[in-house]
Design a protein around this motif. Structure first.
Motif, PDB file in Angstrom:
ATOM      1  N   ILE A  62       0.849  -1.193   0.000  1.00  0.00           N
ATOM      2  CA  ILE A  62       0.000   0.000   0.000  1.00  0.00           C
ATOM      3  C   ILE A  62       0.888   1.247   0.000  1.00  0.00           C
ATOM      4  CG2 ILE A  62      -0.176   0.445   2.508  1.00  0.00           C
ATOM      5  CD1 ILE A  62      -3.282   0.496   2.023  1.00  0.00           C
ATOM      6  N   GLY A 104      -2.804   5.634   1.844  1.00  0.00           N
ATOM      7  CA  GLY A 104      -3.400   4.308   1.676  1.00  0.00           C
ATOM      8  C   GLY A 104      -3.961   4.022   0.297  1.00  0.00           C
ATOM      9  N   GLN A 105      -3.233   4.432  -0.749  1.00  0.00           N
ATOM     10  CA  GLN A 105      -3.662   4.114  -2.112  1.00  0.00           C
ATOM     11  C   GLN A 105      -3.106   2.760  -2.561  1.00  0.00           C
ATOM     12  OE1 GLN A 105      -2.116   7.029  -1.287  1.00  0.00           O
ATOM     13  NE2 GLN A 105      -3.789   8.520  -1.451  1.00  0.00           N
ATOM     14  N   MET A 106      -3.639   2.264  -3.683  1.00  0.00           N
ATOM     15  CA  MET A 106      -3.223   0.964  -4.211  1.00  0.00           C
ATOM     16  C   MET A 106      -1.768   1.023  -4.694  1.00  0.00           C
ATOM     17  SD  MET A 106      -4.913  -1.207  -7.293  1.00  0.00           S
ATOM     18  CE  MET A 106      -4.074  -0.271  -8.558  1.00  0.00           C
ATOM     19  N   THR A 161      -0.318  -4.449  -4.041  1.00  0.00           N
ATOM     20  CA  THR A 161      -1.606  -4.639  -3.358  1.00  0.00           C
ATOM     21  C   THR A 161      -2.216  -5.977  -3.780  1.00  0.00           C
ATOM     22  OG1 THR A 161      -1.996  -2.265  -3.169  1.00  0.00           O
ATOM     23  CG2 THR A 161      -3.943  -3.667  -3.139  1.00  0.00           C
ATOM     24  N   THR A 203      -8.271  -0.372  -0.944  1.00  0.00           N
ATOM     25  CA  THR A 203      -7.443   0.799  -0.655  1.00  0.00           C
ATOM     26  C   THR A 203      -8.249   2.016  -1.084  1.00  0.00           C
ATOM     27  OG1 THR A 203      -6.402   1.000  -2.826  1.00  0.00           O
ATOM     28  CG2 THR A 203      -5.395  -0.572  -1.290  1.00  0.00           C
ATOM     29  N   ASN A 226      -3.072   2.469   7.646  1.00  0.00           N
ATOM     30  CA  ASN A 226      -3.880   2.411   6.426  1.00  0.00           C
ATOM     31  C   ASN A 226      -4.567   1.069   6.225  1.00  0.00           C
ATOM     32  OD1 ASN A 226      -3.562   5.085   5.182  1.00  0.00           O
ATOM     33  ND2 ASN A 226      -1.395   4.556   5.195  1.00  0.00           N
ATOM     34  N   TRP A 227      -4.089   0.042   6.891  1.00  0.00           N
ATOM     35  CA  TRP A 227      -4.808  -1.240   6.850  1.00  0.00           C
ATOM     36  C   TRP A 227      -5.997  -1.226   7.820  1.00  0.00           C
ATOM     37  CZ3 TRP A 227      -0.354  -5.463   7.297  1.00  0.00           C
ATOM     38  CH2 TRP A 227       0.421  -5.440   6.109  1.00  0.00           C
TER      39      TRP A 227
END
Lengths: 67, 258, 356
Positions: free
Chosen positions: B129, B135-137, B141, B147, B221-222
């Motif tokens: 990530i 937290g974008q792809m 990923t 995400t 971000n997870w």
């Protein structure tokens, strides 16, 4: 027997050390440090054997281990 | 305080400065920083090392490493490290790069450093990530993983499959040492430290490019606690990526294996 | 000293080596290829390296690494390649690293073609990448001058800790002229105590380009702006011909400047009171001779350049409305001829005398 010294101002209370300790020697404190985190403490010192598993997992290099 | 008979068996490495790390609680970056710093200290190379930093959460990591440093733009660390390496042929030169940095915007620089057999070491931090941007792809990923830019879960038909960087790099002739470790448990952390040491040894022996992939977490971000995030690495990332030593230098074969 | 008959691209390459450049990072692109090829041949003879990168994006960051480690290093490129380097050039400016970048410009935009063009003027002189910065820009008009300016480019880059661009075109890169290589005196240049080469028992060196603290960021910008102001005040370079009594002043650089020099001399022989300012530094732009010409006799300026009109904006800023500024432009890769410029000089000299 072992002993750990925790730099409570570096600790962010992430609990990775608590999870790594297979003897249950560590717990979060009731108090907060200056950053507002509840740092970990050696709550049950009699259980510590100085194996360093806690320090190996600590992301903030906050633990020094004696044996 | 400890009694006189007790001796210190684990203390902060000289390879790190005293600056408190800015990372989120439980982030693997701190563990990986420490492993690199410990290995360089143990090898006696702290005075002879130039690190090259990424863009991402570790963009300010020169504040923590007690070695000379050149920061790079996003993805360009292997090119910067190439320049340093050619300018200072006897130094230890390493790059510290995340999955967005290495596997997306910088995959050309990373692969060509390996193709040239550039005598540098890359520590590749893969948490599947983009951390710093929120937290974008990433190219790493997992399929189905949600995400902020794959809000319905990553779909292979739209964005392809996660790229297995260590496997890919192990196919490059100029890459002399390729290993893939993790940070999800004390055992994994200790194993990763051995990989990092062998990567630096590969560089010092002049065998060529070396890469250590390290599976890492991103509790923030997870959306998991640090402890749960480590379990998530173990249950989800480890099965999806090639682990262990994928490639050792020909000259070193027959030596100690993982 | 020995004179050699060499191409412009080879002359700048050898001049760079004579200036102590041991590292070249680049990617092949016409019409700059003689540079990377010369370096591939020559650098191993002096204990250096040519590294052929996978792209110009990579080349410029290899330069950043080598310059960050304190070595004299350079690249040579053209057109699209120079565009690809702009992100890295912004980083080099922020990191305050001395490097030399040769742009053997080609016609643009896009792939364009290999014909000579001065269309990269804005990109050269306005920084080119993101953020608030400038590069030194040196513009030779012949092969000997190109060789001389390479040594100067390295010295200025080291002295002021910023990138220097040598602005060429395909004509200058490809044409052959006799050259003598001259050494520059580098004794006055500051030691590179900031270079990251390993601590070697000393303090840690961080070569970085971000400042998170807004107060420190502003202070850093103010310091860099002050350095740019100092450079504007002290490092302008130009060639001038017959400004004292000139009614009309031609301003022209590089290949066009070479033709303009011949045209001004021809027009003078015909009795026209015309002078020439040929900027050698495009940044800092030579505003001083323009100001001087205005205090003397100048009633108008004629800018001759090989683009739609880019340097003309700098001339207008320097003239600041005190005299008319005319543009003579050649586009599409075409060069001015002497006759064409003399004709235009005659017309404009007549106009400015009438209006004065």
């Amino acid at each position: 027997m072992g002993y750990v010294v925790i730099n409570t101002e570096l600790c962010k209370g992430c609990e990775l050390c608590i999870s790594a300790c297979n003897r249950g020697a560590l717990s979060l404190s009731e108090t907060q440090n200056r950053k507002g985190y509840q740092p970990v403490s050696l709550a049950r010192p009699e259980k510590c054997n100085g194996c360093s598993l806690c320090a190996i997992m600590c992301p903030d290099v906050a633990i020094t281990v004696y044996r | 305080m400890p009694e006189a008979a007790e001796k210190c068996v684990f203390k902060p490495t000289e390879g790190l400065t005293e600056k408190p790390l800015h990372y989120c609680p439980g982030c693997s970056h701190g563990i990986i920083h420490r492993l690199i710093a410990e290995v360089l200290e143990e090898m006696g190379q702290l005075d002879n090392t130039v690190g090259v930093g990424p863009v991402g959460c570790a963009a300010f990591c020169e504040q923590y490493f007690n070695v000379d440093w050149v920061a790079a733009a996003h993805g360009r660390a292997p090119a910067v490290a190439t320049g340093v390496r050619r300018a200072v042929p006897d130094a230890v030169v390493f790059t510290y790069q995340g999955d967005g940095d290495l596997a997306a915007i910088g995959i050309a620089e990373a692969m060509h450093a390996a193709i040239r057999g550039e005598k540098i070491t890359t520590i590749f931090v893969n948490n599947a990530i983009y951390g710093m941007t929120g937290g974008q792809m990433a190219p790493t990923t997992l399929i189905g993983m949600k995400t902020t830019t794959s809000p319905y879960g990553r779909k292979a038909e739209e964005t392809g499959y996660p790229v297995d960087i260590p496997k890919l790099f192990s196919e490059i002739p100029g890459a002399a040492y390729v290993a893939s470790g993790s940070t999800d448990s004390p055992k994994a952390v200790l194993q990763t430290k051995k990989y990092i040491r062998r990567a630096f040894e590969t560089q010092l022996a002049g065998h060529g490019y070396s890469l250590v992939s390290v599976l890492s977490n991103c509790p923030t971000n997870w959306g998991l606690t640090p402890v749960k995030a480590m379990e998530w690495i173990r249950e989800n990332l480890v099965p999806n990526y090639t682990m262990g030593e994928l490639k050792v230098p020909t000259a070193a074969k027959g030596g100690e294996q993982a | 000293m020995q004179k050699l008959l060499v191409k412009g691209n080879e002359a700048i390459s050898e001049a760079a080596i004579q200036a102590g450049c041991k590292l070249f990072f680049g990617y092949p692109i016409t019409p700059s290829n003689e540079i990377i090829e010369y370096m591939a041949r020559r650098l191993p003879e002096v204990g250096g390296h040519m590294v052929q990168a996978e792209s110009e994006v990579s080349s410029i960051y290899m330069l950043l690494g080598a310059a960050g480690a304190g070595e004299r290093c350079m690249t040579g490129t053209s057109g699209c390649g120079f565009s690809l380097m702009q992100e890295g050039m912004s980083f080099l400016a922020a990191y305050e690293l001395p490097v030399v970048i040769v742009d053997v410009a080609r016609l643009g935009p896009a792939l364009g073609n290999l014909d000579p063009s001065q269309g990269d003027y804005f990109q050269w002189t306005r920084g080119g990448g993101h953020g608030d910065y400038y590069n030194f820009v040196l513009a030779p008009s012949g092969v000997q001058e190109a060789a001389d300016l390479m040594g100067l480019a390295f010295d200025l880059a080291d002295q002021y800790r910023m990138p220097a661009v040598v602005a060429m075109d395909g004509v200058l890169g490809q044409m052959m002229e006799p050259v003598t290589f001259r050494q520059t005196d580098t004794a006055h240049l500051p030691p590179k105590t900031w270079a990251a080469r390993g601590k070697k028992g000393g303090p840690k060196h961080d070569v970085v380009g971000y400042i998170l603290d807004p107060v420190k960021a502003e202070r850093s910008d103010i310091q860099r702006a002050a350095r740019y102001d100092q450079i504007r005040a002290t490092e302008q370079r130009w060639e001038e011909i017959a400004l004292d009594d000139a009614d009309l002043v031609v301003v022209s650089f590089g290949t066009a400047g070479r033709v303009a020099r011949a045209a001004v001399r021809e027009a003078r022989q015909q009795g026209i009171k015309v002078g020439l300012i040929r900027p050698i530094t495009l940044w800092p732009f030579p505003t001083n001779p323009i100001a001087t010409a205005l205090t003397q006799n100048a009633k108008g300026f004629m800018v001759a350049e090989m683009n739609m009109g880019q340097m003309v904006e700098d001339v207008r800023l320097a003239v600041n409305g005190r005299a008319p500024v005319y543009l003579h432009r050649n586009m599409g890769g075409s060069m001015p001829t002497t006759e064409e410029l003399v004709a235009r000089i005659r017309t404009l000299a007549g106009e400015v005398s009438v209006h004065a």
